[in-house]
Scaffold this motif. Sequence first.
Motif, PDB file in Angstrom:
ATOM      1  N   UNK A   1      76.399 -24.741 -15.495  1.00 21.23           N
ATOM      2  CA  UNK A   1      75.414 -25.807 -15.647  1.00 21.23           C
ATOM      3  C   UNK A   1      75.567 -26.740 -16.820  1.00 21.23           C
ATOM      4  N   UNK A   2      76.563 -26.528 -17.684  1.00 21.39           N
ATOM      5  CA  UNK A   2      76.723 -27.389 -18.844  1.00 21.39           C
ATOM      6  C   UNK A   2      75.925 -26.904 -20.035  1.00 21.39           C
ATOM      7  N   UNK A   3      75.930 -27.697 -21.103  1.00 23.71           N
ATOM      8  CA  UNK A   3      75.280 -27.238 -22.337  1.00 23.71           C
ATOM      9  C   UNK A   3      74.040 -28.048 -22.703  1.00 23.71           C
ATOM     10  N   UNK A   4      73.629 -28.981 -21.839  1.00 24.04           N
ATOM     11  CA  UNK A   4      72.502 -29.842 -22.173  1.00 24.04           C
ATOM     12  C   UNK A   4      71.258 -29.447 -21.381  1.00 24.04           C
ATOM     13  N   UNK A   5      70.161 -29.274 -22.110  1.00 23.75           N
ATOM     14  CA  UNK A   5      68.859 -28.971 -21.524  1.00 23.75           C
ATOM     15  C   UNK A   5      67.903 -30.098 -21.905  1.00 23.75           C
ATOM     16  N   UNK A   6      67.162 -30.605 -20.927  1.00 26.57           N
ATOM     17  CA  UNK A   6      66.154 -31.628 -21.192  1.00 26.57           C
ATOM     18  C   UNK A   6      64.773 -31.052 -20.918  1.00 26.57           C
ATOM     19  N   UNK A   7      63.805 -31.386 -21.760  1.00 27.43           N
ATOM     20  CA  UNK A   7      62.450 -30.891 -21.527  1.00 27.43           C
ATOM     21  C   UNK A   7      61.415 -31.834 -22.137  1.00 27.43           C
ATOM     22  N   UNK A   8      60.196 -31.735 -21.624  1.00 24.72           N
ATOM     23  CA  UNK A   8      59.077 -32.518 -22.135  1.00 24.72           C
ATOM     24  C   UNK A   8      58.040 -31.576 -22.727  1.00 24.72           C
ATOM     25  N   UNK A   9      57.556 -31.942 -23.910  1.00 26.45           N
ATOM     26  CA  UNK A   9      56.530 -31.153 -24.591  1.00 26.45           C
ATOM     27  C   UNK A   9      55.161 -31.727 -24.263  1.00 26.45           C
ATOM     28  N   UNK A  10      54.205 -30.873 -24.019  1.00 27.59           N
ATOM     29  CA  UNK A  10      52.838 -31.327 -23.799  1.00 27.59           C
ATOM     30  C   UNK A  10      52.343 -32.021 -25.067  1.00 27.59           C
ATOM     31  N   UNK A  11      51.708 -33.159 -24.895  1.00 26.99           N
ATOM     32  CA  UNK A  11      51.221 -33.899 -26.055  1.00 26.99           C
ATOM     33  C   UNK A  11      51.994 -35.163 -26.321  1.00 26.99           C
TER      34      UNK A  11
ATOM     35  N   UNK B   1      65.676 -39.037 -27.107  1.00 26.48           N
ATOM     36  CA  UNK B   1      66.388 -40.197 -26.547  1.00 26.48           C
ATOM     37  C   UNK B   1      65.622 -41.514 -26.626  1.00 26.48           C
ATOM     38  N   UNK B   2      64.312 -41.498 -26.395  1.00 25.12           N
ATOM     39  CA  UNK B   2      63.545 -42.744 -26.351  1.00 25.12           C
ATOM     40  C   UNK B   2      63.579 -43.503 -27.672  1.00 25.12           C
ATOM     41  N   UNK B   3      63.761 -42.787 -28.783  1.00 28.42           N
ATOM     42  CA  UNK B   3      63.784 -43.453 -30.087  1.00 28.42           C
ATOM     43  C   UNK B   3      65.193 -43.523 -30.686  1.00 28.42           C
ATOM     44  N   UNK B   4      66.202 -43.011 -29.959  1.00 26.27           N
ATOM     45  CA  UNK B   4      67.570 -43.015 -30.506  1.00 26.27           C
ATOM     46  C   UNK B   4      68.559 -43.595 -29.495  1.00 26.27           C
ATOM     47  N   UNK B   5      69.166 -42.749 -28.677  1.00 23.70           N
ATOM     48  CA  UNK B   5      70.255 -43.172 -27.796  1.00 23.70           C
ATOM     49  C   UNK B   5      69.827 -44.195 -26.755  1.00 23.70           C
ATOM     50  N   UNK B   6      68.544 -44.183 -26.371  1.00 20.97           N
ATOM     51  CA  UNK B   6      68.045 -45.120 -25.358  1.00 20.97           C
ATOM     52  C   UNK B   6      66.941 -46.014 -25.922  1.00 20.97           C
ATOM     53  N   UNK B   7      66.967 -46.237 -27.237  1.00 18.48           N
ATOM     54  CA  UNK B   7      65.897 -46.995 -27.890  1.00 18.48           C
ATOM     55  C   UNK B   7      65.912 -48.473 -27.527  1.00 18.48           C
ATOM     56  N   UNK B   8      67.024 -49.002 -27.035  1.00 21.03           N
ATOM     57  CA  UNK B   8      67.113 -50.410 -26.663  1.00 21.03           C
ATOM     58  C   UNK B   8      66.444 -50.699 -25.319  1.00 21.03           C
TER      59      UNK B   8
ATOM     60  N   UNK C   1      64.157 -45.143 -15.519  1.00 20.22           N
ATOM     61  CA  UNK C   1      65.323 -44.278 -15.680  1.00 20.22           C
ATOM     62  C   UNK C   1      64.939 -42.807 -15.769  1.00 20.22           C
ATOM     63  N   UNK C   2      63.641 -42.518 -15.687  1.00 21.83           N
ATOM     64  CA  UNK C   2      63.193 -41.139 -15.723  1.00 21.83           C
ATOM     65  C   UNK C   2      63.178 -40.536 -17.112  1.00 21.83           C
ATOM     66  N   UNK C   3      63.065 -41.390 -18.138  1.00 19.89           N
ATOM     67  CA  UNK C   3      63.069 -40.913 -19.519  1.00 19.89           C
ATOM     68  C   UNK C   3      61.658 -41.047 -20.078  1.00 19.89           C
ATOM     69  N   UNK C   4      60.933 -39.949 -20.134  1.00 19.29           N
ATOM     70  CA  UNK C   4      59.579 -39.956 -20.678  1.00 19.29           C
ATOM     71  C   UNK C   4      59.635 -40.100 -22.194  1.00 19.29           C
TER      72      UNK C   4
ATOM     73  N   UNK D   1      60.406 -36.892 -23.890  1.00 20.53           N
ATOM     74  CA  UNK D   1      61.585 -36.141 -23.481  1.00 20.53           C
ATOM     75  C   UNK D   1      62.441 -35.756 -24.677  1.00 20.53           C
ATOM     76  N   UNK D   2      62.855 -34.523 -24.712  1.00 13.75           N
ATOM     77  CA  UNK D   2      63.737 -34.005 -25.765  1.00 13.75           C
ATOM     78  C   UNK D   2      65.021 -33.500 -25.113  1.00 13.75           C
ATOM     79  N   UNK D   3      66.154 -33.857 -25.693  1.00 11.95           N
ATOM     80  CA  UNK D   3      67.448 -33.389 -25.194  1.00 11.95           C
ATOM     81  C   UNK D   3      68.028 -32.390 -26.191  1.00 11.95           C
ATOM     82  N   UNK D   4      68.384 -31.226 -25.695  1.00 14.11           N
ATOM     83  CA  UNK D   4      68.994 -30.208 -26.545  1.00 14.11           C
ATOM     84  C   UNK D   4      70.425 -29.977 -26.091  1.00 14.11           C
TER      85      UNK D   4
END
Length: 404
Positions: free
Chosen positions: A319-329, A360-367, A376-379, A382-385
């Motif tokens: 499955x690769x090494x990247x996990x994406x998840x959303x935190x409540x709040x 991602x929303x404030x870094x890699x996809x901040x533009x 794009x499905x990026x809440x 969203x946190x990428x690990x």
Amino acid sequence: MENLQAIGKDEKDCNGYLKENFETIAVRTQSARTQFQEHSVPLYLTSSYVFEDSEDMRASFAEEKQRNIYSRFSNPNTSEFVEKIARMEGAETGFAFATGMAAVFSTLAALLDSGDHIVSARSVFGSTHGLFTKYFPKWNISHSYFDVNKPETIEELIKPETKVLFAESPTNPGVDILDLEYLGEIARKYNLILIIDNCFATPYLQNPIKFGADLVIHSATKLIDGQGRVLGGVTVGREDLIREIYLFSRNTGPALSPFNAWVLSKSLETLAVRLDKHCDNALKVAEFLQENKSIQLVKYPFLKSHPQYEVAKKQMKLGGNVVAFEIKGGIKAGRKFIDKLQLCTRSANLGDTRTIVTHPASTTHSKLSPEELSSAGIAEGLVRVSVGLENVEDIIKDLKQALG
């Protein structure tokens, strides 16, 4: 390239090499030894090469001879790195670049003309999105996006001027999965060039060419290097298409440095061993997050809860090494979580030995605008690990305390 000992069945790949297992290709594909009979390939830190006489020089520039002329064109170290990736991916040939984005830009720019059209998955890396929306329109190259969750809409986006079908799988950062076989069928039906960014999977976990891709792109900066040391990119695939990419790159100069190529080629020797551990750790982290009450959504290709789990199992080894998840709040809770991390690194990179956490929303996809992020499905939360090679109990312990 050095002649390799045959292991297993006496069959040849598309380059005429005897077929071997992935790990053997990674370790034993080497540039020819010099007169010094070195065991480890040396660094060729040279900008240019010498010629025997004027006729040798003429024939070399006329490409009547296959030889190194200038390191912007080719170099023994970059050639070895490309050869390894090509063999791993089942490709005919390739070209190496200074960065992954240089590979994406040069590949598309070499193959597209003014008036051409791209159909792409909407979920692409932020800089790739920038190419499509900000720079390619300058040259009258347009694009249409399809929703990764609605691949059945692809065909209605195809126009007479459509030339390229482009996608990442798994996607960055949401780790969505696209059915590569389905994309391959569409590309053949409409005579499109199918280009797959295979950065998250690497050649060890997935080979898009087997499913119909014409070209495969990697940001070698990520898992291929695996230790956060150097930048690099590579495109491999059909020889006729790579020829166009080579000619474009020979004139525009995005070549990979010999030193970085040497590092990356050495890194490939341990790719399989590293990925096995990365994936094992990542699955355990995903399973932990899925049970945590502070998390409202977890996405990892080999979790059965992933919407494209069956597709991932069909086309990926692990499955690769990247996990994406959303935190409540939402964004507030997400930032609090990131600030409380003690072991995991806060960085925008991925594929390192060390576990890296990114918002991602404030870094890699901040533009991207809020609307673009949503489509794009990026809440916002969203946190990428990017799960590293530390003891997984220590990784989980840090995530747990940061989640409170």
